[in-house]
Design an enzyme around this catalytic site. Sequence first.
Site, short mmCIF file in Angstrom:
data_model
loop_
_atom_site.label_atom_id
_atom_site.label_comp_id
_atom_site.label_asym_id
_atom_site.label_seq_id
_atom_site.Cartn_x
_atom_site.Cartn_y
_atom_site.Cartn_z
N ASP A 107 50.53 41.08 16.56
CA ASP A 107 50.13 39.74 16.51
C ASP A 107 50.85 38.73 17.22
O ASP A 107 52.24 38.75 17.38
CB ASP A 107 50.28 39.32 14.96
CG ASP A 107 49.68 37.86 14.78
OD1 ASP A 107 48.47 37.99 14.83
OD2 ASP A 107 50.54 37.07 14.47
N TYR A 121 53.43 30.93 21.94
CA TYR A 121 54.85 31.85 21.22
C TYR A 121 55.58 31.94 22.48
O TYR A 121 55.26 32.39 23.69
CB TYR A 121 54.63 33.03 20.50
CG TYR A 121 53.91 32.95 19.07
CD1 TYR A 121 53.87 31.82 18.49
CD2 TYR A 121 53.50 34.08 18.63
CE1 TYR A 121 53.32 31.82 17.36
CE2 TYR A 121 52.78 34.23 17.43
CZ TYR A 121 52.82 33.05 16.67
OH TYR A 121 52.17 33.05 15.50
N HIS A 151 44.29 29.28 15.74
CA HIS A 151 45.63 28.98 15.31
C HIS A 151 45.63 28.12 13.90
O HIS A 151 46.52 28.24 13.21
CB HIS A 151 46.41 28.93 16.20
CG HIS A 151 47.92 29.18 15.86
ND1 HIS A 151 48.93 29.28 17.02
CD2 HIS A 151 48.60 29.66 14.73
CE1 HIS A 151 50.07 29.81 16.75
NE2 HIS A 151 49.88 30.01 15.29
N ASN A 158 45.45 29.62 9.12
CA ASN A 158 45.62 28.22 8.80
C ASN A 158 44.54 27.30 8.42
O ASN A 158 44.54 25.98 8.56
CB ASN A 158 46.80 27.55 9.55
CG ASN A 158 48.10 28.29 9.56
OD1 ASN A 158 48.82 28.65 8.51
ND2 ASN A 158 48.50 28.61 10.93
#
Length: 311
Positions: free
Chosen positions: A40, A45, A125, A156
């Site tokens: 993941d 990131y 995301h 989310n």
Amino acid sequence: MDNRDPRIVLGTMDFGTRVAPDRAFAILDAFVAGGGVWLDTANCYSFWTDPAGVGGASERVIGAWLRARPGARDTVRIATKVRHNPLVPHAPDSAEGLSAHAVHAGVEESLGRLGVDHVDLLWAHAEDRSVPLEETVGAFGDLVTKGVALRIGAANHAAWRVERARSLARERGVEPWTSLQLRHSLVQPRPLTPVAEGGHRLLTPEDLDLARAEGLAVWSYSSLMWGSYVRADKPLPSTYDHPGTTRVLAVLDDVADELAATRNQVVLAWLMQQGIDPIVGASRVPQIEEALAAHSVRLDSGHLARLDGAR
């Protein structure tokens, strides 16, 4: 929820930033050697710890590892996310969002960094309510039609938004979101108290109801609370300072002792026995080896009743 056997997912958020590439390679190797499959990551990131101020480091490390390990792409499945990558370095408010253009551009850039022609699962995301949901649904559905993403999911997102998006997908004849990713662990913050971490959305009973009714996969993040179950130097956030946490940790210790397991392994087993795939981040090989050993931990009905009753 879907009828697969839940499995540990390797969270790679810190690869290329807090976790150097050589150590990340060792963790990835150990994960695969231990039977792990899902990785993941996300296109953002980790911009907040990268001197460049934008994401992509984690995906680049995974891409380099795939190139260095011929055949590894046939072994692992890759999940990445779009929505939060800053368009301006060090400016999270400039995040790409979920317009059709942003979704398509974000995925194209992710594929380039990963060095692959498709991802196995693509996540939205977080919500982007500045964009019509119909537009986002159409963009994700189009990527599945093109084979760029094999499955799509919502991270989310409120349960009602997911169900609305699934209804829109049915109306448009495109692939719907079939996976949910939310924050969840054995300990819980004080009721009605927002968590300090921006953008995190806690798993709710409504999310589980939706998943069970519609056969959706559920992944949990922050499953091990950043090491707080086992590390005295990483105490739980203040929002978890309440009597319920004390009860849970006492029962957790008892169950771990009875099963000759670690606290982390019992927490992961508890999640998996609910049909949830826990995402586990690791900065060292022993951490992911410990997590994978949770697949062998079996909680009986008495253990589950005690753990759930303490919450």
